[in-house]
Enzyme design. Structure first.
Site, PDB file in Angstrom:
ATOM      1  CG  ASP A   1      -3.207  -4.707  -3.046  1.00  0.00           C
ATOM      2  OD1 ASP A   1      -3.154  -5.337  -4.115  1.00  0.00           O
ATOM      3  OD2 ASP A   1      -3.772  -5.152  -2.026  1.00  0.00           O
TER       4      ASP A   1
ATOM      5  CD1 TRP B   1     -10.609  -2.553  -1.461  1.00  0.00           C
ATOM      6  CD2 TRP B   1      -9.154  -0.865  -1.628  1.00  0.00           C
ATOM      7  NE1 TRP B   1     -10.489  -1.999  -0.202  1.00  0.00           N
ATOM      8  CE2 TRP B   1      -9.594  -0.964  -0.273  1.00  0.00           C
ATOM      9  CE3 TRP B   1      -8.240   0.124  -1.960  1.00  0.00           C
ATOM     10  CZ2 TRP B   1      -9.140  -0.096   0.730  1.00  0.00           C
ATOM     11  CZ3 TRP B   1      -7.788   0.979  -0.960  1.00  0.00           C
ATOM     12  CH2 TRP B   1      -8.235   0.864   0.358  1.00  0.00           C
TER      13      TRP B   1
ATOM     14  CG  ASP C   1      -1.914  -1.153   1.206  1.00  0.00           C
ATOM     15  OD1 ASP C   1      -2.024  -1.825   0.174  1.00  0.00           O
ATOM     16  OD2 ASP C   1      -2.530  -1.399   2.246  1.00  0.00           O
TER      17      ASP C   1
ATOM     18  NE  ARG D   1      -4.708  -7.725  -4.323  1.00  0.00           N
ATOM     19  CZ  ARG D   1      -4.518  -8.519  -3.278  1.00  0.00           C
ATOM     20  NH1 ARG D   1      -4.894  -9.797  -3.340  1.00  0.00           N
ATOM     21  NH2 ARG D   1      -3.977  -8.060  -2.166  1.00  0.00           N
TER      22      ARG D   1
END
Length: 353
Positions: free
Chosen positions: A201, A259, A180, A257
């Site tokens: 991510d 969220w 993140d 991907r």
């Protein structure tokens, strides 16, 4: 505060759905407050002289106006209807502090000398909202030539930069963490010539953002993900566009991907090294999202751009489909992106809070 993506990694559990909905509620409340603040600030934008800024110098040696970046920010008077640009010039050095730009201080530029010698570093993890090294709540923010790092490591979520306000631009910055890295939270944002590094991510959030000529470097050893975009409905404007970017790294990574169920990400004219997994995209354990996500590629090249084994629910965009993603119009940038000021005034003397 404290929403966490931990539950989102357990997508098949009821707890995941409850936590996800909690995130949406909190995010929507914050977006509403940001919109109100932004509308107040924009009402005076036409009166601002964008060529001139008040200069504030930050220098650890004591030769500037302040020794710390946060002290410089606190010296700026709060004013949602600010009619003056402020330019915080950070001299070379390693600044170990957590920095927040509050919502009532728009039109700030935070500029290092060069990203290779001007570092903002913190070490915090686990909470996606509390961990960021640099958090932006103010509209019309610009960041230049600064390295922003979260050195928490590989043990969990650790945000380096959280952009949580409308109209924020980043030029020549280096943004690094592991999971993140960049919480591209909400609003319209622009990133140009930035280096962004992480494994899981590492570009995530609900913003509408254009990444132009950026270098994305994946540290994932096996099937991590570069993006986790959080668009939640077909009518929501948000999405990430990567234009003329470069993807490198080690191991393998997915381009993205979801969220959010309507996650939207497009790569155009970008170089993919062989670090990009042949499938390209991941459904995050929920096959129903295949019908709602918008994942597109347009005229990308390199060994990782071969679409032979791509998932069928991603798109090879046509010229017409790609057009909306290929300019600053995607973020309304022609209305708010501004050049660097060419003239500076001395900051009025005041004591930090």
């Amino acid at each position: 505060m404290g929403y966490s993506k931990m539950a989102l990694y357990k997508t098949n559990s009821e707890r995941s759905i409850a936590n996800y909905n909690h995130i949406i509620i909190i995010t929507n409340i914050f977006i509403l407050s940001t919109i109100i603040s932004s509308s107040m600030a924009s009402s005076s934008s036409s009166s601002i002289d964008f060529s001139t800024a008040i200069l504030i110098r930050v220098d650890q040696s004591g030769k500037g106006d302040f020794n710390k970046i946060q002290e410089a920010i606190e010296s700026i008077p709060p004013n949602l209807n600010n009619s003056q640009l402020y330019y915080i010039w950070v001299k070379p050095g390693i600044y170990r502090e957590k920095v927040v730009i509050p919502a009532d201080k728009p039109y700030i530029t935070l500029s290092g000398t060069r990203a290779s010698n001007t570092f903002l570093i913190w070490n915090d993890g686990e909470d996606i909202l509390e961990s960021p090294t640099l958090t932006i709540f103010a509209s019309d923010f610009v960041c230049r030539f600064l390295t922003i790092q979260n050195k928490f490591g590989t043990a969990g979520r650790a945000v380096a930069l959280r952009a949580a306000a409308d109209k924020a631009a980043f030029y020549g910055c280096v943004i690094t963490s592991y999971q993140d890295t960049l919480l591209d939270d909400n609003g319209n944002h622009y990133f140009k010539n930035c280096y962004i590094e992480g494994a899981t991510d590492f570009i995530c959030g609900s913003a509408s953002s254009l990444y132009e000529k950026c270098h994305l470097h994946s540290l994932s050893p096996n099937n991590g993900s570069i993006t986790a975009q959080m668009r939640t409905s077909a009518t929501e404007k948000s999405g990430f566009t990567f234009l003329g970017c470069k993807i490198t790294g080690s191991g393998s990574t997915f381009l993205g991907r979801p969220w959010g169920a309507y996650s939207r990400v497009v790569f155009a004219y970008s170089y993919f090294s062989n670090v990009v997994a042949p499938q390209g995209w991941n459904q995050w354990g929920d096959s129903t999202k295949q019908n709602t996500v918008y994942y597109g590629e347009y005229k990308c090249y390199g060994p990782g751009a071969d679409r032979t084994q791509r998932v069928k629910w991603s798109k090879q965009l046509s010229d017409d489909e790609a057009t909306v993603f290929l300019s600053k119009d995607f973020i309304g940038g022609k209305d708010w992106l501004r050049p660097a000021p060419s003239h500076f005034k001395v900051a009025p003397k005041s004591n930090p809070k």
